[in-house]
Design a protein around this motif. Structure first.
Motif, PDB file in Angstrom:
ATOM      1  N   MET A 100      37.096  34.758  35.009  1.00 32.53           N
ATOM      2  CA  MET A 100      37.102  36.214  35.067  1.00 32.53           C
ATOM      3  C   MET A 100      35.707  36.771  34.785  1.00 32.53           C
ATOM      4  O   MET A 100      35.272  37.751  35.411  1.00 32.53           O
ATOM      5  CB  MET A 100      38.112  36.760  34.062  1.00 32.53           C
ATOM      6  N   ALA A 101      34.988  36.122  33.860  1.00 30.21           N
ATOM      7  CA  ALA A 101      33.639  36.571  33.510  1.00 30.21           C
ATOM      8  C   ALA A 101      32.656  36.421  34.661  1.00 30.21           C
ATOM      9  O   ALA A 101      31.630  37.111  34.696  1.00 30.21           O
ATOM     10  CB  ALA A 101      33.132  35.796  32.297  1.00 30.21           C
ATOM     11  N   THR A 102      32.959  35.539  35.618  1.00 35.49           N
ATOM     12  CA  THR A 102      32.034  35.286  36.731  1.00 35.49           C
ATOM     13  C   THR A 102      32.536  35.861  38.053  1.00 35.49           C
ATOM     14  O   THR A 102      32.021  35.517  39.118  1.00 35.49           O
ATOM     15  CB  THR A 102      31.812  33.770  36.886  1.00 35.49           C
ATOM     16  N   ILE A 111      42.767  38.683  40.824  1.00 32.57           N
ATOM     17  CA  ILE A 111      43.424  37.371  40.819  1.00 32.57           C
ATOM     18  C   ILE A 111      43.330  36.720  39.442  1.00 32.57           C
ATOM     19  O   ILE A 111      44.340  36.256  38.878  1.00 32.57           O
ATOM     20  CB  ILE A 111      42.805  36.448  41.892  1.00 32.57           C
ATOM     21  N   PHE A 112      42.124  36.710  38.874  1.00 35.32           N
ATOM     22  CA  PHE A 112      41.952  36.053  37.576  1.00 35.32           C
ATOM     23  C   PHE A 112      42.617  36.847  36.456  1.00 35.32           C
ATOM     24  O   PHE A 112      43.101  36.254  35.476  1.00 35.32           O
ATOM     25  CB  PHE A 112      40.467  35.831  37.289  1.00 35.32           C
ATOM     26  N   ALA A 113      42.658  38.177  36.579  1.00 38.31           N
ATOM     27  CA  ALA A 113      43.360  38.981  35.576  1.00 38.31           C
ATOM     28  C   ALA A 113      44.845  38.630  35.558  1.00 38.31           C
ATOM     29  O   ALA A 113      45.454  38.507  34.485  1.00 38.31           O
ATOM     30  CB  ALA A 113      43.165  40.469  35.864  1.00 38.31           C
ATOM     31  N   VAL A 173      32.258  39.792  27.367  1.00 36.71           N
ATOM     32  CA  VAL A 173      33.504  39.858  26.605  1.00 36.71           C
ATOM     33  C   VAL A 173      34.423  38.707  26.991  1.00 36.71           C
ATOM     34  O   VAL A 173      34.967  38.002  26.125  1.00 36.71           O
ATOM     35  CB  VAL A 173      34.202  41.212  26.835  1.00 36.71           C
ATOM     36  N   PHE A 174      34.584  38.481  28.286  1.00 35.61           N
ATOM     37  CA  PHE A 174      35.497  37.432  28.736  1.00 35.61           C
ATOM     38  C   PHE A 174      34.915  36.042  28.500  1.00 35.61           C
ATOM     39  O   PHE A 174      35.659  35.087  28.231  1.00 35.61           O
ATOM     40  CB  PHE A 174      35.839  37.649  30.207  1.00 35.61           C
ATOM     41  N   GLY A 175      33.596  35.893  28.572  1.00 32.90           N
ATOM     42  CA  GLY A 175      32.983  34.608  28.277  1.00 32.90           C
ATOM     43  C   GLY A 175      33.181  34.204  26.828  1.00 32.90           C
ATOM     44  O   GLY A 175      33.532  33.046  26.531  1.00 32.90           O
TER      45      GLY A 175
END
Length: 401
Positions: A100-102, A111-113, A173-175
């Motif tokens: 999600m971070a990338t 999709i990743f969410a 944040v997601f990383g």
């Protein structure tokens, strides 16, 4: 007293205060993945030039994914060893948070969410595990303690995401969340006891039995309806708060929207109290009062949102109401079928997050067309319907006094 249950009551494993604290912290850290995105919506919009409607879909997909994870993963906690299931899910969600971070477009972010939501169901496996390890006289209190950890995680997630996102960008944040999940997987692998399955049903029969539980348990249906309606109201508010704060008279950024979540600590603090009340008095009555408190919060939002103190008061009332109803509803459904607590939680929480997903999407659209009064109307209608769902049983209880 150092434990909440005897070893006999928990199948050979005592629920110590230390382990209960670890379970509460783990629930909060894991559920935070669902809420990082909300105070970051304005920054994400700038990155991808996204519309309010597209951002509403992003917030919705995380919760739709969570509802699907509740449906497909949580029932397996009745059939398979829970510690292993928890660790596997935490490893999967860490990989998806890094993806999600990338993300390079809104489509990939959608999709990743969804997939992050799908695998962020660890708290809903931990809560029935804690309920299984508690004795009958303390079950509501134990559920309340774990839920207070979960709720604090929800609130701190918004503050953490808002502050870090404003300083380092939303991708950071997601990383960092991905690293948190790896650390949590290691902690729980060493801290959680091995938990034998509570049911001997095959996986296929576990899923088929969900409909039987819905059909035969009216208390489960009522609690699920209330939960879905109240979380729809809750999600409509939190999805759109960042937009309200960015307009006149405030003009605040993501960090302020995130710190607004800290006001909900008052709501988190009510969780153990609500759990204890559910042990001592009819839990349906506590849930009804929670619905009325939620209803009051949207009246405050409708009339006083131009004043900062009005927003603050409304947030406190909203979190108090929704969390009191949540704890009470979970305490009463866990008493229905001790052998099926994961499946009961699946039915309840699936309805809960379907309501949340719809609330996010409808709230964003109502804000786009009718601004803040549209959001307040959504919350009022949903909380009023939830109060109605519990009103008749409450009247019956009062008349029996």
């Amino acid at each position: 007293m150092n434990t909440y249950t005897s070893s006999a009551a928990s199948g050979g494993q005592a629920l110590s205060r230390r382990l209960l604290l670890v379970m509460a912290i783990a629930s909060g850290a894991a559920v935070a993945n669902l809420y990082y995105v909300q105070p970051l919506l304005a920054e994400i919009a700038q990155t991808f030039h996204a519309s309010t409607h597209a951002l509403g879909i992003l917030s919705m997909l995380t919760q739709v994914g969570y509802a699907c994870g509740l449906l497909f993963f949580v029932p397996l906690g009745d059939r398979f060893e829970q510690r292993r299931l928890i660790v596997i899910l935490l490893i999967l969600v860490s990989i998806l948070l890094a993806a999600m971070a990338t993300s390079v477009s809104m489509l990939w972010l959608w999709i990743f969410a969804f997939l992050v939501g799908l695998t962020t169901v660890v708290p809903q496996i931990i809560i029935p595990l804690a309920a299984n390890m508690a004795d009958e006289t303390n079950r509501g209190k134990v559920v309340g303690v774990v839920m207070s950890g979960l709720l604090i995680g929800v609130l701190l997630a918004r503050a953490f995401a808002g502050l870090l996102g404003s300083e380092l960008g939303w991708r950071s944040v997601f990383g960092i969340a991905a690293i948190f999940m790896i650390a949590l997987a290691l902690l729980l692998y060493f801290m959680l006891p091995v938990s034998p399955p509570k049911s001997k049903l095959q996986a296929r029969d576990i899923f088929l039995s969900l409909w039987q539980l819905i059909r035969t348990l009216p208390t489960l249906r009522e609690a699920a309806l209330m939960g879905g309606l109240l979380f729809a109201a809750f999600s409509a508010f939190w999805t759109t708060l960042v937009f309200r704060l960015s307009t006149s008279p405030y003009h605040y950024g993501a960090e302020v929207a995130g710190f607004f979540g800290l006001l909900g600590v008052a709501g988190a603090s009510i969780a153990p109290v609500a759990g204890r009340l559910a042990d001592l008095m009819p839990a349906r009555r506590v849930a009804f009062l929670g619905a009325l408190c939620t209803l009051l919060s949207f009246l405050v939002f409708a009339g006083l949102s131009a004043h900062l103190w009005g927003l603050i008061l409304g947030v406190i009332l909203l979190d108090l109401g929704v969390q009191a109803a949540q704890i009470s509803n979970q305490a009463r459904i866990y008493s229905l079928r001790p052998d099926a607590r994961n499946r009961l939680n699946t039915v309840y929480m699936t309805s809960y997050f379907i309501g949340g997903a719809l609330g996010s999407a409808i709230g964003a659209d109502m804000y786009a067309h009718f601004h803040w009064l549209g959001v307040a109307s959504v919350g009022f209608v949903c909380s009023f319907a939830a109060a109605l769902a519990a009103a008749r049983p409450v009247k019956r209880m009062v008349s029996q006094k």
